[in-house]
Structures are given as structure tokens and as C-alpha cells.
Write a protein that holds these residues in place. Structure first.
Motif, PDB file in Angstrom:
ATOM      1  N   SER A  86       2.823  -8.637   4.226  1.00 33.76           N
ATOM      2  CA  SER A  86       1.651  -7.009   3.901  1.00 33.76           C
ATOM      3  C   SER A  86       2.998  -5.993   3.800  1.00 33.76           C
ATOM      4  O   SER A  86       4.117  -5.932   4.743  1.00 33.76           O
ATOM      5  N   HIS A 102       3.480  -1.232   4.106  1.00 32.82           N
ATOM      6  CA  HIS A 102       2.718  -0.078   4.331  1.00 32.82           C
ATOM      7  C   HIS A 102       3.830   0.872   3.833  1.00 32.82           C
ATOM      8  O   HIS A 102       4.639   1.492   5.057  1.00 32.82           O
ATOM      9  N   TYR A 103       3.788   1.997   2.996  1.00 36.33           N
ATOM     10  CA  TYR A 103       4.525   2.872   2.817  1.00 36.33           C
ATOM     11  C   TYR A 103       3.748   5.145   2.537  1.00 36.33           C
ATOM     12  O   TYR A 103       2.828   4.919   2.182  1.00 36.33           O
ATOM     13  N   ASP A 104       4.873   5.653   3.922  1.00 36.50           N
ATOM     14  CA  ASP A 104       4.574   7.041   3.200  1.00 36.50           C
ATOM     15  C   ASP A 104       5.064   7.729   2.553  1.00 36.50           C
ATOM     16  O   ASP A 104       6.326   8.050   3.169  1.00 36.50           O
ATOM     17  N   SER A 153       5.929  -3.372   8.142  1.00 32.20           N
ATOM     18  CA  SER A 153       5.949  -4.277   7.279  1.00 32.20           C
ATOM     19  C   SER A 153       5.715  -5.418   8.495  1.00 32.20           C
ATOM     20  O   SER A 153       5.710  -4.732   9.590  1.00 32.20           O
ATOM     21  N   ARG A 173       1.089  -1.241   0.158  1.00 32.33           N
ATOM     22  CA  ARG A 173       0.219   0.147   0.527  1.00 32.33           C
ATOM     23  C   ARG A 173       1.005   1.373   0.185  1.00 32.33           C
ATOM     24  O   ARG A 173       1.998   1.229   0.848  1.00 32.33           O
ATOM     25  N   ASP A 215       0.783   5.330   1.028  1.00 35.39           N
ATOM     26  CA  ASP A 215      -0.155   6.257   1.357  1.00 35.39           C
ATOM     27  C   ASP A 215       0.370   7.612   0.903  1.00 35.39           C
ATOM     28  O   ASP A 215       1.136   7.597   1.394  1.00 35.39           O
TER      29      ASP A 215
END
Length: 583
Positions: free
Chosen positions: A190, A192-194, A176, A117, A119
Motif C-alpha cells: 500500500s 498513500h500520496y499527498d 507506505s 491512493r 489524496d
């Protein structure tokens, strides 16, 4: 009986040889090949086998920790359900203790699902779907593949780099997780990157520039204020500055303060190099004999960054001198320049005095060089067996294009390089006769395996189209032979016979095949076959063949070649020595 001095010396050497340390304990690992290598290299118990001060208590702790240590190592390769068995045999007398480890790794864990993802402000991009696909393509652990720790770490980094390199240089991995189900040997991943704020490039700030015009730096930027931030843009900018002769060091970076993300300042730090340099050189080759040269360079003429070069070279059969002035790169990364050069050559019973004057526009990049030029050639030539001389001239418009794709420009093992040239002149415009000159050459480097060496294939072809070749300057025509062309023949020995001299022909063809076999580090043996010639036309063309053996040394400045070649046409053996570089 007294020992001789030699005997005493031998005894002292024997006494000085240290005894090989015996292991305090021995470890036997039984497992499949790749797993056995992993455990044998990284298990803690393997690292202390020669520790003389090992106590029974310490060895017991290492032994007890071995199953957990083995399972941790196996999990990095995707084995989460291994069967691990250990056995311990105490030391007895002079026999060391023995530890046995038996491992059945079981089935590796397979990736069942990847959830990636992005974001942050990136969600507002019109091309968000493309960005997500790009990050997923960079993710190396695909669904259905075996899980590994190195693949997990590498995937997270690779996906992040797609953001850092293009518009989002402050992006970070926010979260992660790798969830492994031991019952099914499947894993769900999974990440998740900002993205952080979107960056655009702002104004240039240059420090360290004292002697050269600021425009030299600005012209090479390759971007305008407001362009999207891309890491490659800044790297290309830095490379272009480093490739100029002006600076000893260059560092380009963007200010990544989120407050100025819409126009991030680009800071350029330079250390200026010397403006003037004089160099001298001595050399030798079997083509030109002894060589001496002197060169002078000034890279800031009139404080404008103009580059002036002057030099002279003295060789056995050829002497030359010339000057050149080049302007700094323009906004399209082209260089304008002008030159004047004089050459005197006395070879193969042909004496020539050559005058060259011209202007050119050229562009050089990592893989492609291109140029267009307008050159005046004036040549006075005389054959030793014939009285008098003649003067030929031509004003040529020329174009040249070079393409390189080499793994190492100095000593390539794989890749190719080729060059094409086209030039023409019109009778009456400082030209004796109209003509068109075409020429091309190429080299291919084909690796045959790490221990099998490489093949090198070369080729040259050229033709001058003219109504009367006698009015074309000899420098425009073709001769060949010697190192780098057809070995087994002298330098430019192959051409058109005129009197007792060899003059240029209107057609040229050369082919070569060479095999190099590695012998020891940086050294290789070579066998080769060359064939080529220059002639008045293709009807009179026939190949002169040469073949032989040689030695190659990969020196820091390029491959040095020493060849022993036999010229079949002349039935002569010649030695060739040269610095063999790709063009």
C-alpha cells in the motif's frame, strides 16, 4: 662474479613485486546461481577475508551474524523463508579457517494486492480516475509478480513522479507499507500520496540578461500565464534557450511556494556567452584534398539578437565564400534568414562559378528539421575540351524535411535518419526552363549484438523533371561518387559524360550496405558494398559497383573512417578518408 647493470635491474624488479595477500579465512557459499552471486558480493563476512589484524573474537562475531545477514539480503529478492545452514572449521597450521554457508531460498514472495491512493486537492480534479490509472501504470511491482526491495522502492518513486511532473510538484509519499505473510508467501503493498496544491505557471522573471532583448527569452517560453505546471514544459524551455548561440548557461525553475501556486513565477537564470567569434580550421579528405577555412560570427547585430555569419573555404578543387543573416526564433520556433554565397569548382574537367541568393524559414527540433526556401541559382559552366561557357539560372521554391531517431547523434548504433527535398522553378521567372526536383536519402543503423557489431544501410534517390535538361543549372542535377556515396570512385566521378567532363544527370540512385565488427575499444573493422550512379534518364542508368574494407574509430567528434575500396567499373583501388556523420 660481479653482476652486470642489466642483471641488477632485473633483480630489483623482482624484489619490488608485492606478494599476493593470502586470505585470513575462506568462505564457501552453496546456493542457486543468482542467490549465490548476491551473497558472495554483499555478505559482511566476505569483505574481511584479507584483513590481517582479524582476531578470533572478531571472526566469531562475523560468523554468528552471517545467518541474519544472509536472510536480510535474501528478503530484498523476495525470499522470506530461506533455510540457512553454516559450518565453521578452525585454522590449523598454515591452513586458514573455513566458513561454509548453505542456502535454500525457498519460494519467493508474490504480490497479492496493490493499494495505491491519491489524496489532497487532486481529489477535486475532473480527471482523477485517469491520474490514478496513470500512477498505477507507473507502479512496476504488479500483482502476481515476485516481491523485491528494488522493485518496491522503484514503484513508490515512479508513481510519485507522475504527480511531480504534472501539476503537483510538491506531492509527497505520505505513507507506505509492505505486509508479508510468511505462511502464504504473499505480500500486500500500500502507498498513500499527498498531492499538495495544484500549480499553474505564472510570470517570467529573467536574471543575467544584459545585452540581448528580453523578447528572445519570452518567445521561447512555449507557455502562457495560467497554463498548468508541467515539468516537461520547463525542461523544453530550458533546452530551447541552451540551443541558441546567446547563452553560456541556462537554468529554468518554478517558484514552488504554496502561497503562489495559482500563478507560480518562472525564474530564468542565464549567463551570456560572447557575442562575436572568429574561428579557423584546417582539414583533409580524399574527396577534396587539403582544406582551410575561416569563419566569423556575430550573434547580436544592432542589439537585436540577429545572427550574422561570414566565412570562406579553400579546397583543392573548390573555393567558396558566403554570408548569412538569421533572425531570432519567433513564437512558433521558426527562424527567418537570408543568405548569399559564391562557389568556384574545377573538377572532372568541368569548371563552374555558382551564385546563390535566398531567403528561408526553418524550424529545428530534437528529431525533426523542416524548412521552406526561395533560392536564386546562377551558374556559369564550361567544359575544358570545349570553347566558351554558358550561363543558366533558376529561381526555386524549395521544401525540405528531415527525421531522425538515433540512440546517439554523433555515433549511432541503433535507429534511422532520412531526408526528403522538393523544389521547383517556372520558366520566365528568372528561370531558363521549368522543372521539378525531388530527392530523398536515408540511413538505417541495425545493431547485431554487443559483440557482433552493426549493419549500416544507406540509400539515395533523386530525379529532375524538365522538358530540356540542358537549361537546368548543373548544381540542381546529380553527380555522385567518393566518400559517403559510392566508394571505389573519385569525388563526383559518376554522372553524365559530356566531352571530357562529367556533368550532372537528371536521375540518381545509390545503395550501400556496410558491416562493422568491433575489434578493440572505440575501434571497428568494416566491410562494405556500394552501388550507384547518376544518368540522363532511368533507361540509361546502370549501377557502378564498389566494395572494400575499412577501419572505424569512434572519435569524440564522430566516427573517423579509413577505407580501401575497389571500383569495379574502373578497375581501380582508391583510399577514402572521411568523418562519417549521420545527417
Amino acid at each position: 662474479m660481479a653482476r652486470s647493470p642489466i642483471s641488477l635491474f632485473v633483480v630489483s624488479l623482482v624484489l619490488a613485486v608485492p606478494a599476493v595477500a593470502a586470505p585470513v579465512y575462506e568462505v564457501t557459499v552453496t546456493a542457486p546461481g543468482d542467490v549465490r552471486d548476491l551473497l558472495a558480493e554483499h555478505l559482511d563476512v566476505m569483505k574481511w577475508r584479507e584483513y590481517d589484524d582479524m582476531t578470533p573474537e572478531q571472526l566469531e562475531r562475523l560468523y554468528q551474524a552471517m545467518p541474519a545477514d544472509a536472510k536480510d539480503l535474501l528478503s530484498t529478492r523476495g525470499y522470506f523463508n530461506p533455510r540457512v545452514e553454516t559450518a565453521f572449521t578452525p585454522a590449523s597450521g598454515s591452513t586458514p579457517a573455513e566458513i561454509t554457508l548453505t542456502v535454500e531460498p525457498g519460494e519467493p514472495v508474490v504480490i497479492d494486492k496493490v493499494d495505491l491512493r491519491l489524496d489532497g486537492p487532486i481529489r477535486n480534479d475532473d480527471d482523477i480516475e485517469r491520474r490514478e490509472r496513470r500512477a498505477l501504470r507507473a507502479w512496476t511491482l504488479k500483482e502476481g509478480e515476485t516481491f523485491s526491495q528494488s522493485g518496491w522502492d522503484g514503484s513508490k518513486k515512479a508513481a510519485l513522479l507522475t504527480l511531480l511532473a504534472d501539476r503537483y510538484p510538491t506531492a509527497k509519499l505520505a505513507e507506505s507499507r509492505a505486509v508479508v505473510d510468511p505462511g502464504t508467501d504473499k505480500a500486500q503493498l500500500s502507498a498513500h500520496y499527498d498531492s499538495g496544491p495544484r500549480y499553474a505557471l505564472g510570470a517570467l522573471s529573467v536574471t543575467g540578461l544584459n545585452s540581448y532583448p528580453r523578447q528572445i527569452v519570452e518567445r521561447l517560453a512555449g507557455f502562457s500565464e495560467g497554463d498548468p505546471y508541467r515539468q516537461q514544459t520547463l525542461l523544453d524551455f530550458q533546452t530551447r534557450l541552451q540551443n541558441t548561440p546567446y547563452f553560456a548557461s541556462v537554468f529554468v525553475r518554478a517558484d514552488l511556494d504554496p502561497a503562489t501556486a495559482d500563478a507560480a513565477p518562472v525564474n530564468v537564470d542565464v549567463v551570456e556567452g560572447p557575442q562575436q567569434k572568429v574561428s579557423f580550421g584546417l582539414g583533409y579528405s580524399t574527396d577534396s584534398g587539403e582544406r582551410g577555412e575561416m569563419n566569423y560570427r556575430h550573434v547580436n547585430v544592432l542589439d537585436r539578437g540577429w545572427i550574422f555569419d561570414a566565412g570562406a573555404r579553400l579546397e583543392r578543387d573548390k573555393q567558396s565564400a558566403g554570408v548569412q543573416l538569421a533572425l531570432p526564433l519567433d513564437e512558433k520556433l521558426y527562424t527567418w534568414g537570408g543568405f548569399a554565397r559564391y562557389e568556384h569548382e574545377d573538377a572532372n574537367n568541368l569548371t563552374t562559378d555558382l551564385y546563390r541568393y535566398g531567403v528561408s524559414r526553418s524550424r529545428t527540433s530534437k528529431d525533426i528539421d523542416r524548412s521552406i526556401s526561395l533560392t536564386y541559382v546562377g551558374e556559369r559552366a564550361s567544359i575544358d575540351s570545349e570553347p566558351g561557357s554558358n550561363y543558366r539560372e533558376a529561381l526555386m521554391l524549395g521544401w525540405a524535411w528531415t527525421r531522425r531517431d538515433l540512440d546517439n547523434p554523433l555515433n549511432p548504433r541503433r535507429g534511422y535518419a532520412w531526408r526528403v527535398e522538393l523544389a521547383g522553378a517556372v520558366e520566365g521567372v528568372l528561370t531558363d526552363t521549368s522543372f521539378i526536383r525531388s530527392y530523398g536519402k536515408g540511413a538505417w543503423y541495425l545493431p547485431l549484438g554487443k559483440k557482433m557489431g552493426r549493419m549500416i544501410l544507406r540509400g539515395e534517390v533523386g530525379q529532375v523533371f524538365a522538358r530540356d535538361g540542358n537549361d537546368v543549372p548543373n548544381d540542381v542535377l546529380f553527380r555522385t561518387g567518393g566518400s559517403g556515396s559510392v566508394r571505389g570512385y573519385g569525388y563526383q566521378d559518376l554522372g553524365v559524360k559530356e566531352g571530357n567532363a562529367i556533368v550532372g544527370g537528371r536521375v540518381l540512385g545509390v545503395v550501400s550496405a556496410e558491416y562493422q565488427y568491433p575489434v578493440i575499444k572505440d575501434w571497428a573493422a568494416a566491410v562494405f558494398t556500394d552501388a550507384g550512379n547518376a544518368a540522363e534518364n532511368w533507361q540509361n542508368f546502370d549501377f557502378a559497383v564498389g566494395y572494400g574494407v575499412g577501419a572505424r574509430w569512434s572519435s569524440p567528434v564522430g566516427p573517423l573512417a579509413l577505407d580501401l575500396a575497389y571500383g569495379q567499373r574502373d578497375a581501380k583501388i582508391r583510399i577514402h578518408f572521411s568523418l562519417d556523420m549521420s545527417f
